[in-house]
Design a protein around this motif. Structure first.
Motif, PDB file in Angstrom:
ATOM      1  N   LEU A 112    -101.878  -1.499  53.880  1.00  0.00           N
ATOM      2  CA  LEU A 112    -100.936  -1.972  54.237  1.00  0.00           C
ATOM      3  C   LEU A 112     -99.669  -1.762  53.887  1.00  0.00           C
ATOM      4  N   ILE A 113     -99.542  -1.197  52.641  1.00  0.00           N
ATOM      5  CA  ILE A 113     -98.179  -0.615  52.086  1.00  0.00           C
ATOM      6  C   ILE A 113     -97.735   0.724  52.986  1.00  0.00           C
ATOM      7  N   VAL A 114     -98.839   1.689  53.147  1.00  0.00           N
ATOM      8  CA  VAL A 114     -98.475   2.706  54.352  1.00  0.00           C
ATOM      9  C   VAL A 114     -98.098   2.324  55.534  1.00  0.00           C
ATOM     10  N   LEU A 115     -98.791   1.312  56.068  1.00  0.00           N
ATOM     11  CA  LEU A 115     -98.180   0.779  57.312  1.00  0.00           C
ATOM     12  C   LEU A 115     -96.821   0.168  57.434  1.00  0.00           C
ATOM     13  N   ASN A 116     -96.519  -0.620  56.409  1.00  0.00           N
ATOM     14  CA  ASN A 116     -95.236  -1.182  56.085  1.00  0.00           C
ATOM     15  C   ASN A 116     -94.359  -0.117  56.116  1.00  0.00           C
ATOM     16  N   ILE A 117     -94.528   0.997  55.384  1.00  0.00           N
ATOM     17  CA  ILE A 117     -93.441   2.000  55.379  1.00  0.00           C
ATOM     18  C   ILE A 117     -93.537   2.657  56.667  1.00  0.00           C
ATOM     19  N   GLY A 118     -94.466   2.771  57.495  1.00  0.00           N
ATOM     20  CA  GLY A 118     -94.183   3.409  58.651  1.00  0.00           C
ATOM     21  C   GLY A 118     -93.410   2.445  59.644  1.00  0.00           C
ATOM     22  N   TYR A 119     -93.715   1.006  59.511  1.00  0.00           N
ATOM     23  CA  TYR A 119     -93.002   0.108  60.264  1.00  0.00           C
ATOM     24  C   TYR A 119     -91.428   0.114  59.970  1.00  0.00           C
ATOM     25  N   ASP A 120     -91.314   0.113  58.625  1.00  0.00           N
ATOM     26  CA  ASP A 120     -89.795   0.384  58.162  1.00  0.00           C
ATOM     27  C   ASP A 120     -88.981   1.403  58.929  1.00  0.00           C
ATOM     28  N   MET A 121     -89.772   2.599  58.967  1.00  0.00           N
ATOM     29  CA  MET A 121     -89.204   3.795  59.360  1.00  0.00           C
ATOM     30  C   MET A 121     -88.922   3.869  60.718  1.00  0.00           C
ATOM     31  N   GLY A 122     -89.427   2.976  61.588  1.00  0.00           N
ATOM     32  CA  GLY A 122     -89.291   2.810  63.067  1.00  0.00           C
ATOM     33  C   GLY A 122     -90.127   4.008  63.690  1.00  0.00           C
ATOM     34  N   SER A 138    -114.371   9.174  41.471  1.00  0.00           N
ATOM     35  CA  SER A 138    -113.789  10.380  41.594  1.00  0.00           C
ATOM     36  C   SER A 138    -113.237  10.901  42.938  1.00  0.00           C
ATOM     37  N   CYS A 139    -114.010  10.454  43.849  1.00  0.00           N
ATOM     38  CA  CYS A 139    -113.590  10.812  45.288  1.00  0.00           C
ATOM     39  C   CYS A 139    -112.256  10.197  45.700  1.00  0.00           C
ATOM     40  N   ALA A 140    -112.399   8.466  45.227  1.00  0.00           N
ATOM     41  CA  ALA A 140    -111.248   7.794  45.562  1.00  0.00           C
ATOM     42  C   ALA A 140    -110.158   8.402  45.128  1.00  0.00           C
ATOM     43  N   ALA A 141    -110.070   8.519  43.720  1.00  0.00           N
ATOM     44  CA  ALA A 141    -108.971   9.013  42.745  1.00  0.00           C
ATOM     45  C   ALA A 141    -108.170  10.228  43.585  1.00  0.00           C
ATOM     46  N   SER A 142    -109.153  11.164  43.938  1.00  0.00           N
ATOM     47  CA  SER A 142    -108.651  12.398  44.572  1.00  0.00           C
ATOM     48  C   SER A 142    -107.944  11.922  45.848  1.00  0.00           C
ATOM     49  N   ASP A 143    -108.723  11.329  46.592  1.00  0.00           N
ATOM     50  CA  ASP A 143    -108.159  10.622  48.062  1.00  0.00           C
ATOM     51  C   ASP A 143    -106.847  10.258  47.750  1.00  0.00           C
ATOM     52  N   ASP A 144    -106.506   9.281  46.802  1.00  0.00           N
ATOM     53  CA  ASP A 144    -105.366   8.538  46.596  1.00  0.00           C
ATOM     54  C   ASP A 144    -104.225   9.444  46.319  1.00  0.00           C
ATOM     55  N   VAL A 145    -104.634  10.344  45.438  1.00  0.00           N
ATOM     56  CA  VAL A 145    -103.583  11.347  45.182  1.00  0.00           C
ATOM     57  C   VAL A 145    -102.913  12.295  46.431  1.00  0.00           C
ATOM     58  N   THR A 146    -104.061  12.644  46.732  1.00  0.00           N
ATOM     59  CA  THR A 146    -103.805  13.571  47.915  1.00  0.00           C
ATOM     60  C   THR A 146    -103.308  13.047  49.116  1.00  0.00           C
ATOM     61  N   TRP A 171    -101.174  10.058  49.003  1.00  0.00           N
ATOM     62  CA  TRP A 171     -99.900   9.829  48.814  1.00  0.00           C
ATOM     63  C   TRP A 171     -99.104  11.053  48.629  1.00  0.00           C
ATOM     64  N   CYS A 172     -99.547  12.347  48.302  1.00  0.00           N
ATOM     65  CA  CYS A 172     -98.552  13.388  48.412  1.00  0.00           C
ATOM     66  C   CYS A 172     -98.293  13.900  49.610  1.00  0.00           C
ATOM     67  N   LEU A 173     -99.490  13.799  50.567  1.00  0.00           N
ATOM     68  CA  LEU A 173     -99.126  14.046  52.143  1.00  0.00           C
ATOM     69  C   LEU A 173     -98.168  13.103  52.563  1.00  0.00           C
ATOM     70  N   LEU A 174     -98.107  11.722  52.418  1.00  0.00           N
ATOM     71  CA  LEU A 174     -97.224  10.782  52.768  1.00  0.00           C
ATOM     72  C   LEU A 174     -95.936  11.128  52.475  1.00  0.00           C
ATOM     73  N   ALA A 213     -89.516   4.511  46.863  1.00  0.00           N
ATOM     74  CA  ALA A 213     -89.419   4.011  45.325  1.00  0.00           C
ATOM     75  C   ALA A 213     -90.915   3.884  44.962  1.00  0.00           C
ATOM     76  N   LEU A 214     -92.032   3.633  45.565  1.00  0.00           N
ATOM     77  CA  LEU A 214     -93.319   3.315  45.348  1.00  0.00           C
ATOM     78  C   LEU A 214     -94.162   4.676  44.762  1.00  0.00           C
ATOM     79  N   PHE A 215     -93.626   5.830  45.280  1.00  0.00           N
ATOM     80  CA  PHE A 215     -94.049   6.863  44.576  1.00  0.00           C
ATOM     81  C   PHE A 215     -93.474   7.215  43.250  1.00  0.00           C
ATOM     82  N   GLY A 216     -92.270   6.981  42.987  1.00  0.00           N
ATOM     83  CA  GLY A 216     -91.720   7.012  41.582  1.00  0.00           C
ATOM     84  C   GLY A 216     -92.433   5.868  40.624  1.00  0.00           C
ATOM     85  N   ALA A 217     -92.797   4.762  41.115  1.00  0.00           N
ATOM     86  CA  ALA A 217     -93.444   3.629  40.256  1.00  0.00           C
ATOM     87  C   ALA A 217     -95.155   4.195  40.141  1.00  0.00           C
ATOM     88  N   PHE A 218     -95.609   4.853  41.153  1.00  0.00           N
ATOM     89  CA  PHE A 218     -96.960   5.297  41.088  1.00  0.00           C
ATOM     90  C   PHE A 218     -97.068   6.441  39.913  1.00  0.00           C
TER      91      PHE A 218
END
Length: 466
Positions: free
Chosen positions: A423-433, A231-239, A241-244, A320-325
């Motif tokens: 790793l997904i989040v870090l690559n997004i940040g790296y791609d965005m400079g 439950s904690c992890a599910a809530s953490d994930d959604v929150t 990713w929304c912040l990101l 695009a990852l948010f749309g897939a999620f």
């Protein structure tokens, strides 16, 4: 007699039309060429020398053969390392990530530079990136499908508090260390707000899929601890990713008004997906269960929704990852159909496409870059802050809410699991400079170490007496 006639007819066809073809080719070859005959003959003589060798070398450097070679090497390395790490009690994702780093400049490029540049030349990386993005889209869709939205609705307020504490505390620490790291490690075009907020989110991520598999492997699925951790992890994930998504919207928009407009578009998109599209999919699921449409038709609809959703979030300006999620979340959760869809997509995504992402990440990670005292101090600061924020913060808040020390420590260890999601989040940040190569490499190593700590910590906690 019949066979003899057939043989004579067959032989006649070959002789007559084979001879005609040969005659026509020979005649056509004698015609004057429109190009200069002398220069053509000279170039022909040069090309004829070593023809097979030149042709073979040219074919090796073509896009498709190169890509196929990369995929073969990547699948072999990730499967091998994944199996090795599973045998020593670590998630396979750790071995696959390590394989990616070893195939990159950190080892292969360092020891065998000619081999490294032959397999992974710079001009080929864009193709690898696009394929890895397809793998991530499919993976995030699976994550969305596996997320139990009913659990999110029913979870206790206690789980919400622990979950949000496991975001707020490391988020604050991430912003705190950004004050120290920004001037030296942020990309030149990045503002402090963008860098610090991104560091805060990167520190706050929990790998829901890895955590769920660890709980399943340890037979904790039906226990109070397992349900609370999920439950904690599910809530953490959604929150998180929304912040990101909000952060990406503001950074890409370039101004406050544009950011608000993007967020408004995201809200409209989310409403359309969660209400009319979801209701339509439920009706389609009912039609499928009644046998009025086949499985292939259902899968074509599922993939259309998945790709359309990813396309919408990409052009809106988040990712695009948010749309897939979100597409995965709204797919009706019929157990049989859900398992079948996940199994089919996993065959391609998890085995072939997702390993490309690990290696693509590894190609961008320079572990050998930590070659000075200040860099090691910075990395130590990141690692300590990450563990203190996730493990320490979740543990103390769980204990304050009345959990036993044993359960509190277990929740902290599980929430400290970052894995692939980080790793997904870090690559997004790296791609965005937003991140430089140095800070990207440090954060990748932090994600590996914190995830590797999970199993040993749980083993140690399991031996404790409360």
């Amino acid at each position: 007699m019949k066979f003899a006639k057939q043989f004579i007819l067959y032989a006649g066809l070959i002789v007559v039309f084979g001879g005609l073809i040969f005659y026509l080719l020979h005649t056509g070859n004698t015609l004057d060429h429109p190009a200069d005959r002398i220069s053509k003959a000279a170039s022909g003589n040069v090309a004829s020398q070593g023809t097979f060798t030149n042709l073979f070398q040219t074919n090796l450097r073509e896009t498709l053969p190169r890509l196929l070679l990369q995929i073969i090497v990547i699948i072999a390395a990730t499967q091998l390392l994944g199996s090795v790490f599973k045998k020593i009690g670590q998630p396979a994702v750790i071995g696959e990530t390590v394989a990616g780093i070893l195939l990159g400049p950190s080892l292969l490029g360092l020891l065998f530079p000619s081999v490294f540049h032959f397999i992974f030349p710079v001009e080929s990386l864009q193709n690898l990136r696009f394929l890895s993005q397809i793998g991530l889209i499919l993976f995030m869709f699976i994550v969305g499908m596996e997320l139990d939205t009913g659990l999110l609705r029913k979870q206790a307020f206690e789980a919400v508090i622990i979950s949000h504490a496991s975001i707020l505390i490391p988020f604050a620490l991430g912003i705190g260390i950004s004050i120290i790291l920004y001037s030296q490690y942020a990309s030149p075009q990045t503002s402090f707000y963008s860098f610090s907020l991104f560091m805060g989110i990167a520190m706050s991520i929990t790998a829901f899929p890895v955590l769920a598999r660890i709980i399943r492997d340890r037979n904790l699925t039906g226990t109070r601890l397992g349900i609370l951790a999920i439950s904690c992890a599910a809530s953490d994930d959604v929150t998180a990713w929304c912040l990101l998504a909000l952060l990406i919207a503001f950074i890409r928009s370039g101004s406050g008004m544009n950011g608000l407009f993007t967020i408004g578009m995201v809200a409209v998109y989310a409403f359309v997906m969660l209400v009319p599209v979801r209701m339509t999919l439920k009706k389609i699921q009912t039609i499928y269960e009644n046998g009025k449409i086949g499985y292939n038709t259902l899968m074509s609809i599922v993939f259309t929704v998945l790709l359309s959703s990813s396309y919408c979030t990409e052009i809106i300006g988040i990712h695009a990852l948010f749309g897939a999620f979100l597409a995965g979340i709204i797919i009706p959760k019929n157990d049989t159909t859900k398992k079948r869809i996940i199994d089919r997509i996993s065959d391609v995504s998890m085995v072939m496409l997702l390993p490309l992402f690990f290696v693509y990440t590894g190609l961008r990670t320079h572990a050998g870059i930590l070659n000075t005292g200040p860099l090691w101090i910075s990395f130590g600061l990141i690692l300590v802050s990450a563990v203190a924020g996730k493990f320490g913060g979740s543990t103390l808040v769980a204990r304050a809410l009345g959990q036993t020390w044993k359960d509190s420590l277990s929740i902290g260890a599980l929430m400290n699991t970052r894995g692939l999601m980080e790793l997904i989040v870090l690559n997004i940040g790296y791609d965005m400079g937003i991140m430089s190569t140095e800070i990207f490499s440090m954060m990748v190593l932090m994600a590996l170490i914190t995830t590797m700590l999970t199993s040993p910590l749980l083993d140690w906690i399991g031996k404790r007496k409360d």
